[in-house]
Design a protein around this motif. Sequence first.
Motif, short mmCIF file in Angstrom:
data_model
loop_
_atom_site.label_atom_id
_atom_site.label_comp_id
_atom_site.label_asym_id
_atom_site.label_seq_id
_atom_site.Cartn_x
_atom_site.Cartn_y
_atom_site.Cartn_z
N VAL A 51 0.84 -1.20 0.00
CA VAL A 51 0.00 0.00 0.00
C VAL A 51 0.88 1.26 0.00
O VAL A 51 0.56 2.25 -0.65
CB VAL A 51 -0.95 -0.01 1.23
N HIS A 52 2.00 1.18 0.72
CA HIS A 52 2.84 2.37 0.85
C HIS A 52 3.89 2.51 -0.25
O HIS A 52 4.62 3.50 -0.27
CB HIS A 52 3.52 2.39 2.22
N LEU A 53 3.96 1.53 -1.12
CA LEU A 53 5.00 1.53 -2.16
C LEU A 53 5.02 2.83 -2.98
O LEU A 53 6.09 3.43 -3.17
CB LEU A 53 4.80 0.31 -3.07
N PRO A 54 3.86 3.31 -3.48
CA PRO A 54 3.88 4.53 -4.30
C PRO A 54 4.46 5.73 -3.57
O PRO A 54 4.92 6.68 -4.19
CB PRO A 54 2.40 4.78 -4.62
N LEU A 55 4.45 5.68 -2.22
CA LEU A 55 4.97 6.80 -1.45
C LEU A 55 6.49 6.82 -1.46
O LEU A 55 7.10 7.89 -1.47
CB LEU A 55 4.46 6.67 -0.01
N VAL A 56 7.09 5.64 -1.45
CA VAL A 56 8.55 5.58 -1.32
C VAL A 56 9.26 5.38 -2.65
O VAL A 56 10.44 5.68 -2.77
CB VAL A 56 8.96 4.46 -0.32
N VAL A 101 -3.16 6.84 -7.61
CA VAL A 101 -2.22 5.85 -7.10
C VAL A 101 -1.15 6.53 -6.24
O VAL A 101 -0.80 6.03 -5.17
CB VAL A 101 -1.57 5.08 -8.29
N VAL A 102 -0.67 7.67 -6.68
CA VAL A 102 0.39 8.34 -5.95
C VAL A 102 -0.12 8.88 -4.61
O VAL A 102 0.58 8.82 -3.60
CB VAL A 102 0.99 9.47 -6.82
N SER A 103 -1.36 9.39 -4.58
CA SER A 103 -1.84 10.00 -3.34
C SER A 103 -2.47 8.97 -2.39
O SER A 103 -2.69 9.25 -1.22
CB SER A 103 -2.86 11.10 -3.66
N PHE A 104 -2.73 7.77 -2.91
CA PHE A 104 -3.43 6.75 -2.12
C PHE A 104 -2.81 6.46 -0.75
O PHE A 104 -3.50 6.51 0.27
CB PHE A 104 -3.55 5.46 -2.95
N PRO A 105 -1.49 6.19 -0.67
CA PRO A 105 -0.92 5.88 0.66
C PRO A 105 -1.09 7.01 1.66
O PRO A 105 -1.28 6.76 2.85
CB PRO A 105 0.56 5.64 0.38
N LEU A 106 -1.03 8.27 1.18
CA LEU A 106 -1.19 9.40 2.10
C LEU A 106 -2.61 9.42 2.67
O LEU A 106 -2.81 9.65 3.87
CB LEU A 106 -0.92 10.71 1.35
N THR A 107 -3.59 9.16 1.81
CA THR A 107 -4.98 9.13 2.27
C THR A 107 -5.19 8.01 3.27
O THR A 107 -5.80 8.19 4.33
CB THR A 107 -5.92 8.91 1.06
N VAL A 108 -4.66 6.82 2.92
CA VAL A 108 -4.80 5.67 3.82
C VAL A 108 -4.21 5.99 5.18
O VAL A 108 -4.82 5.72 6.21
CB VAL A 108 -4.11 4.42 3.22
#
Lengths: 230, 404
Positions: A51-56, A101-108
């Motif tokens: 889930v956090h992959l797009p963030l890093v 996809v890019v903002s998803f981990p931040l929202t989660v």
Amino acid sequence: MLLTPEEWTAVRLSLQVAFWATLWSLPPAILIGWVLARFEFPGKGIFDGIVHLPLVLPKVVVGYLLLIVLGNRGYLGQYLHEWFGISLIFSTAGATVAAAVVSFPLTVNAIRLAIGGIDKGIETAARTLGASKLDAFFSVTLPLMMPGVLSGCLISLASALGEFGATITFVSNVEGQTRTIPLAIYSATHMPDGDAMALRLTVVSVVLALGSLMLAEMADKRIRVALGQI
Amino acid sequence: MIEIDVSLARSTGFHLKANLRAPETGVTALFGRSGCGKTTVIQLVAGSLTPDSGHIRVGDTVFYDRQAGINLPMEQRAVGYVFQDARLFPHMTIENNLRYGERRTRRPRTIQFDAVVEMLGVGHLLKRRPHTLSGGEKQRIAIGRALLSQPRLLLMDEPLASLDEMRKGEILPYLERLRDELNLPILYVSHSIEEVLRLADAVAALSDGKVIACGPLSDVLSRPELLPVIGRFDIGTILDCTVTAHDPDLGLSTVSFADGELRVPLVGRPVGAPARARIRSRDVSLSLSRPMDVSVTNRISGTISAITRAEGPFSEVELALSAGRLSSLVTQESVLRLGLEPGMQVWAMIKAVTVDSRPAGFHSPGAEFVSPPASRPARPAAHPPQDPPALRVISGGSPPKGQT
């Protein structure tokens, strides 16, 4: 301050992409945030990591991965194209997917934190009063996490408005389709007389950011009053 | 019958092995010090915790049975759970809080909204939000909310523990009404002996994750093995009585028990109603001769059955009455000076009695040392107001014959 039609298009497109990216990613973000905050299961670490992959990951890598998977000849994209005639590359829909996809981990993360802050005992109380797990979630947990959902939305909007790397890699820089404000500024800086345009779009970015922050502040206050937290 | 026989090992190293049976009527107190596992037992019954093994049954409904593979989901157990912290839903009005369980119940709605609101005195709060309520008000709403979910069993986890003395005094009468007016079994967790004495009919005493005693209140609390649990608290003697007369002019009522009668401050129950009297050991002093010119109203004679050294300078003297027993706390010095020893006949002077009014029809299944109060005929006219209370002598036992 007046904008050229080309700049208006970029602004409209940015808002459109950010709005839809946020709206579409919200329900799965709430679901996954809830699962991560409240449940223990084998493989949770790996799930959390994915889930956090797009963030890093570098955003360009995210864009390239999207191209491999959802491009017209991608693993999933070829079927979308063949069966449904959907083509994401060079399209606004594709830009929306990239932003989501890019903002998803931040929202989660924002939602997960909000759920973590809700006393689990209050859900237990709902359960003993006859509510099923799902009923308790919708009648108690969801309303109580609205401040978190709101801040999740704000983060998602801000991140979608500023998305650059994944968008340009996945759906390229097509005026009227995928050229959002950051891409338009990028293009402007490559034009001999683009400085004025870049500056105008920068001012628009600042106004949008400040405006959404103030809006979120007001909404947060209203929600907290409704929840009896103020 | 509520049957709990479970074991549970927690990751903290705490091991619970609880086996208890509680009647399906009245209040059963789960009593013990903090950390003894009282709350854990309640959570197992509610289903928010699952035991490792064993079974839990309430009436003919199986909540949990490891062997049969039954583990009823929390929402299907129909237990009303009142938490130590009220746990109201902050985003709902008080009325919606109260109706949350009522709307979801699958059982017949025998407990009515208006009746609960009236009983708890919360009609003026319905439109408000939980955060505007005081601690005591919140707890009343929490009780109402649990009641309206139409539970087959009410679980109360130290509902008064987070309240100050004032608020406790505010809630206790409501709990008594609840106990008296609703035919609903209640499991009541508490570490306060005062609350237990005031509310409970039966007691399960826990220590270190085990039930060390279980049964009717007057029976369990007189067991010596409970001392480590109760600590230095002076339980004294608990007598199941019947109200036999009222004397408003003097502000006194008469209650009778197996060995005689007691004059007590006016009791708010009709003549013939059962009442529970508690006499603290330190409020009982002893005399070798029949006390005549003393101010103490309640006097009774008995035979010393045991003398045990208690804390500090005190000794506990156990008296056998003709039917029951009475315990007295006197100094060791007095024991020596009066030459008290088992077998001697003495007079006990009772300086103070507290009476807890019991609901009409209350039945204490195992009041073993006192005959059931209901079987005693009420004698409303036995003590007309002109009877001078200062000279009352309690019948029962035989007068002391002096030192032996």
